[in-house]
Design a protein around this motif. Structure first.
Motif, PDB file in Angstrom:
ATOM      1  N   ALA A   1       0.812  -1.217   0.000  1.00  0.00           N
ATOM      2  CA  ALA A   1       0.000   0.000   0.000  1.00  0.00           C
ATOM      3  C   ALA A   1       0.844   1.265   0.000  1.00  0.00           C
ATOM      4  O   ALA A   1       0.423   2.295  -0.535  1.00  0.00           O
ATOM      5  N   LEU A   2       2.028   1.208   0.601  1.00  0.00           N
ATOM      6  CA  LEU A   2       2.887   2.391   0.659  1.00  0.00           C
ATOM      7  C   LEU A   2       4.039   2.319  -0.330  1.00  0.00           C
ATOM      8  O   LEU A   2       5.011   3.065  -0.207  1.00  0.00           O
ATOM      9  N   GLY A   3       3.929   1.428  -1.316  1.00  0.00           N
ATOM     10  CA  GLY A   3       4.943   1.414  -2.359  1.00  0.00           C
ATOM     11  C   GLY A   3       5.739   0.133  -2.409  1.00  0.00           C
ATOM     12  O   GLY A   3       5.496  -0.824  -1.675  1.00  0.00           O
ATOM     13  N   SER A   4       6.712   0.123  -3.279  1.00  0.00           N
ATOM     14  CA  SER A   4       7.531  -1.053  -3.546  1.00  0.00           C
ATOM     15  C   SER A   4       8.500  -1.322  -2.400  1.00  0.00           C
ATOM     16  O   SER A   4       8.646  -0.514  -1.469  1.00  0.00           O
ATOM     17  N   ASP A   5       9.209  -2.435  -2.518  1.00  0.00           N
ATOM     18  CA  ASP A   5      10.203  -2.806  -1.510  1.00  0.00           C
ATOM     19  C   ASP A   5      11.228  -1.688  -1.317  1.00  0.00           C
ATOM     20  O   ASP A   5      11.537  -1.283  -0.190  1.00  0.00           O
ATOM     21  N   GLN A   6      11.764  -1.195  -2.429  1.00  0.00           N
ATOM     22  CA  GLN A   6      12.780  -0.142  -2.339  1.00  0.00           C
ATOM     23  C   GLN A   6      12.212   1.146  -1.758  1.00  0.00           C
ATOM     24  O   GLN A   6      12.896   1.848  -1.007  1.00  0.00           O
ATOM     25  N   THR A   7      10.950   1.443  -2.060  1.00  0.00           N
ATOM     26  CA  THR A   7      10.333   2.679  -1.569  1.00  0.00           C
ATOM     27  C   THR A   7      10.195   2.666  -0.056  1.00  0.00           C
ATOM     28  O   THR A   7      10.519   3.662   0.612  1.00  0.00           O
ATOM     29  N   ILE A   8       9.722   1.555   0.503  1.00  0.00           N
ATOM     30  CA  ILE A   8       9.518   1.554   1.952  1.00  0.00           C
ATOM     31  C   ILE A   8      10.855   1.526   2.695  1.00  0.00           C
ATOM     32  O   ILE A   8      10.975   2.094   3.782  1.00  0.00           O
ATOM     33  N   ILE A   9      11.873   0.885   2.115  1.00  0.00           N
ATOM     34  CA  ILE A   9      13.198   0.920   2.737  1.00  0.00           C
ATOM     35  C   ILE A   9      13.730   2.349   2.758  1.00  0.00           C
ATOM     36  O   ILE A   9      14.222   2.832   3.790  1.00  0.00           O
ATOM     37  N   ALA A  10      13.633   3.030   1.619  1.00  0.00           N
ATOM     38  CA  ALA A  10      14.112   4.413   1.544  1.00  0.00           C
ATOM     39  C   ALA A  10      13.355   5.310   2.523  1.00  0.00           C
ATOM     40  O   ALA A  10      13.955   6.187   3.166  1.00  0.00           O
ATOM     41  N   SER A  11      12.049   5.090   2.665  1.00  0.00           N
ATOM     42  CA  SER A  11      11.255   5.903   3.581  1.00  0.00           C
ATOM     43  C   SER A  11      11.663   5.665   5.031  1.00  0.00           C
ATOM     44  O   SER A  11      11.705   6.601   5.840  1.00  0.00           O
ATOM     45  N   ALA A  12      11.965   4.401   5.377  1.00  0.00           N
ATOM     46  CA  ALA A  12      12.410   4.108   6.736  1.00  0.00           C
ATOM     47  C   ALA A  12      13.795   4.698   6.996  1.00  0.00           C
ATOM     48  O   ALA A  12      14.065   5.223   8.085  1.00  0.00           O
ATOM     49  N   ARG A  13      14.659   4.637   6.013  1.00  0.00           N
ATOM     50  CA  ARG A  13      16.004   5.207   6.192  1.00  0.00           C
ATOM     51  C   ARG A  13      15.930   6.709   6.467  1.00  0.00           C
ATOM     52  O   ARG A  13      16.703   7.242   7.268  1.00  0.00           O
ATOM     53  N   SER A  14      15.005   7.383   5.792  1.00  0.00           N
ATOM     54  CA  SER A  14      14.900   8.834   5.957  1.00  0.00           C
ATOM     55  C   SER A  14      14.154   9.233   7.226  1.00  0.00           C
ATOM     56  O   SER A  14      14.196  10.391   7.634  1.00  0.00           O
TER      57      SER A  14
ATOM     58  N   LEU B   1       9.503 -27.588  -7.154  1.00  0.00           N
ATOM     59  CA  LEU B   1       9.992 -27.370  -5.784  1.00  0.00           C
ATOM     60  C   LEU B   1      11.510 -27.446  -5.748  1.00  0.00           C
ATOM     61  O   LEU B   1      12.116 -28.350  -5.178  1.00  0.00           O
ATOM     62  N   THR B   2      12.132 -26.431  -6.327  1.00  0.00           N
ATOM     63  CA  THR B   2      13.594 -26.386  -6.433  1.00  0.00           C
ATOM     64  C   THR B   2      14.273 -26.058  -5.106  1.00  0.00           C
ATOM     65  O   THR B   2      15.414 -26.450  -4.897  1.00  0.00           O
ATOM     66  N   ARG B   3      13.620 -25.289  -4.254  1.00  0.00           N
ATOM     67  CA  ARG B   3      14.195 -24.899  -2.957  1.00  0.00           C
ATOM     68  C   ARG B   3      15.649 -24.449  -3.135  1.00  0.00           C
ATOM     69  O   ARG B   3      16.535 -24.812  -2.366  1.00  0.00           O
ATOM     70  N   HIS B   4      15.866 -23.634  -4.135  1.00  0.00           N
ATOM     71  CA  HIS B   4      17.224 -23.279  -4.539  1.00  0.00           C
ATOM     72  C   HIS B   4      17.876 -22.221  -3.649  1.00  0.00           C
ATOM     73  O   HIS B   4      19.093 -22.014  -3.732  1.00  0.00           O
ATOM     74  N   ALA B   5      17.096 -21.532  -2.859  1.00  0.00           N
ATOM     75  CA  ALA B   5      17.656 -20.540  -1.942  1.00  0.00           C
ATOM     76  C   ALA B   5      16.643 -20.260  -0.850  1.00  0.00           C
ATOM     77  O   ALA B   5      15.429 -20.401  -1.052  1.00  0.00           O
ATOM     78  N   TYR B   6      17.138 -19.835   0.291  1.00  0.00           N
ATOM     79  CA  TYR B   6      16.275 -19.397   1.386  1.00  0.00           C
ATOM     80  C   TYR B   6      16.269 -17.872   1.402  1.00  0.00           C
ATOM     81  O   TYR B   6      17.286 -17.231   1.119  1.00  0.00           O
ATOM     82  N   THR B   7      15.131 -17.289   1.752  1.00  0.00           N
ATOM     83  CA  THR B   7      15.052 -15.839   1.893  1.00  0.00           C
ATOM     84  C   THR B   7      14.477 -15.455   3.242  1.00  0.00           C
ATOM     85  O   THR B   7      13.400 -15.910   3.620  1.00  0.00           O
ATOM     86  N   ALA B   8      15.217 -14.613   3.938  1.00  0.00           N
ATOM     87  CA  ALA B   8      14.744 -14.023   5.194  1.00  0.00           C
ATOM     88  C   ALA B   8      14.119 -12.670   4.904  1.00  0.00           C
ATOM     89  O   ALA B   8      14.468 -11.993   3.932  1.00  0.00           O
ATOM     90  N   GLY B   9      13.181 -12.284   5.738  1.00  0.00           N
ATOM     91  CA  GLY B   9      12.646 -10.927   5.701  1.00  0.00           C
ATOM     92  C   GLY B   9      13.287 -10.127   6.820  1.00  0.00           C
ATOM     93  O   GLY B   9      13.524 -10.658   7.909  1.00  0.00           O
ATOM     94  N   ILE B  10      13.595  -8.881   6.547  1.00  0.00           N
ATOM     95  CA  ILE B  10      14.186  -8.020   7.576  1.00  0.00           C
ATOM     96  C   ILE B  10      13.152  -6.995   8.026  1.00  0.00           C
ATOM     97  O   ILE B  10      12.607  -6.240   7.214  1.00  0.00           O
ATOM     98  N   MET B  11      12.876  -7.014   9.306  1.00  0.00           N
ATOM     99  CA  MET B  11      11.986  -6.031   9.935  1.00  0.00           C
ATOM    100  C   MET B  11      12.887  -4.945  10.525  1.00  0.00           C
ATOM    101  O   MET B  11      13.580  -5.158  11.517  1.00  0.00           O
ATOM    102  N   ALA B  12      12.900  -3.790   9.862  1.00  0.00           N
ATOM    103  CA  ALA B  12      13.850  -2.742  10.237  1.00  0.00           C
ATOM    104  C   ALA B  12      13.121  -1.455  10.573  1.00  0.00           C
ATOM    105  O   ALA B  12      12.243  -1.007   9.826  1.00  0.00           O
ATOM    106  N   MET B  13      13.513  -0.874  11.671  1.00  0.00           N
ATOM    107  CA  MET B  13      12.919   0.388  12.099  1.00  0.00           C
ATOM    108  C   MET B  13      13.856   1.535  11.750  1.00  0.00           C
ATOM    109  O   MET B  13      15.086   1.386  11.782  1.00  0.00           O
ATOM    110  N   SER B  14      13.278   2.667  11.398  1.00  0.00           N
ATOM    111  CA  SER B  14      14.077   3.871  11.208  1.00  0.00           C
ATOM    112  C   SER B  14      14.927   4.103  12.457  1.00  0.00           C
ATOM    113  O   SER B  14      14.403   4.191  13.575  1.00  0.00           O
ATOM    114  N   LYS B  15      16.235   4.180  12.285  1.00  0.00           N
ATOM    115  CA  LYS B  15      17.118   4.385  13.433  1.00  0.00           C
ATOM    116  C   LYS B  15      16.804   5.712  14.119  1.00  0.00           C
ATOM    117  O   LYS B  15      16.817   5.810  15.345  1.00  0.00           O
TER     118      LYS B  15
END
Length: 329
Positions: free
Chosen positions: A70-83, A230-244
């Motif tokens: 709802a608030l944009g793409s992956d890169q958008t929300i990361i950039a918003s949290a960084r700022s 079902l290749t299971r070729h890589a694992y992906t973690a999600g990062i829950m990050a708060m604006s410092k």
């Protein structure tokens, strides 16, 4: 949801003032965004996080959830949290590796044996070390959430081995390990934000994609994809990050509350997602997807594991991937 609507929602959400009341009745609203559908464990766990933060702080902190991109793409929300414009961003580790490339170690193909191995890495000293990689970039990591082991879907043919991937245009994340993996397998990787993926599959702008079964189900990719391997070729973690900046503006008691709740919710979210794997696979079959349950993973690993790992080692050394491989062995 169109990009115009997302931008409008982002502008409205980020313009919301924090509620300032007399001491003793002060409320601070934290805005928390992620790209996954409402049926996904991320949304369910995010709501639990919000409830427990409110309860633990007696209502002094409230958390407002904005899911489904709802608030944009992956890169958008990361950039918003960084700022500091957004308080908490949750998205996949691959989208953080542009600023903190050592995190790319988590995305190396065929690196993790199982979720127990993942837990030993993310909740141990390695995870602690990787959290610190994002501090200089204005992000304070609250936890590593689960996305899962990635599998390939496409609209053209069954994938039994590497040869079946040749020539397929596969959406990947922008992560170097993911891109190199599919290049080596003979596919044409096409990095796209997750929020744009369904449309790209529907219009055949790409032939396929790679994600865990839970997300394939929750994003309704069965509507636009016929084949699942079902290749299971890589694992992906999600990062829950708060604006410092926002984290450090909280009182010490509220910082402790946020961290304690995040620590409690993280294993619950992982368990939710793991439990949903078998259910998601069964539903995808019921929805008509043709599933290859035992593709030639060893053949794929023989092609990609060493060269992708070498790319990382040439830049950053072998200490981190070696430590991950040896964790809880």
């Amino acid at each position: 949801m169109t990009d115009t609507n997302r931008r409008a929602m982002l502008g409205a959400a980020l313009a919301m003032p924090f509620l300032a009341q007399p001491l003793g009745a002060q409320t601070t609203r934290l805005r928390f965004a992620h790209p996954h559908p409402e049926s996904d464990s991320w949304e369910k766990a995010a709501r639990l996080f919000a409830e427990q933060v409110r309860e633990r702080t007696n209502g002094a902190l409230t958390v407002q959830i904005f899911g489904n991109g709802a608030l944009g793409s992956d890169q958008t929300i990361i950039a918003s949290a960084r700022s500091g414009a957004l308080d908490i961003a949750l998205t996949g580790n691959p989208f953080f590796t542009g600023m903190a490339p050592r995190l790319n170690a988590l995305d190396l193909p065929f690196l993790f044996r199982d979720r127990q191995h993942v837990t030993a890495v993310l909740d141990g000293n390695i995870g602690k070390q990787l959290r610190s990689e994002l501090e200089p970039h204005g992000l304070h990591v609250l936890g590593f959430w689960d996305i899962g082991f990635r599998n390939v879907t496409n609209s053209r043919r069954a994938v039994h081995g590497a040869a079946d991937l040749r020539g397929l245009k596969i959406r990947t994340t922008p992560n170097p390990a993911h891109i190199k993996t599919f290049q080596l397998l003979g596919a044409n990787p096409a990095p796209l934000p997750f929020t744009e993926l369904f449309t790209a599959l529907e219009t055949r702008a790409v032939d396929g994609q790679e994600n865990p079964t839970t997300l394939i189900r929750n994003a309704r990719f069965w509507e636009v994809q016929k084949h699942l391997s079902l290749t299971r070729h890589a694992y992906t973690a999600g990062i829950m990050a708060m604006s410092k900046r926002r984290f450090e503006a909280l009182t010490p008691a509220h910082q402790e509350a946020v961290m304690a709740v995040a620590q409690a919710i993280t294993p619950q979210q992982r368990a939710m997602n793991e439990a949903a794997d078998a259910e998601a696979l069964a539903e995808l079959k019921q929805r008509g997807m043709a599933v290859v349950e035992s593709p030639d993973r060893d053949g794929m690993a023989a092609i990609v594991s060493s060269p992708v790992r070498k790319d990382f080692v040439d830049r950053f050394g072998s200490d981190l991937p070696d430590a991950i491989t040896d964790a809880a062995a």
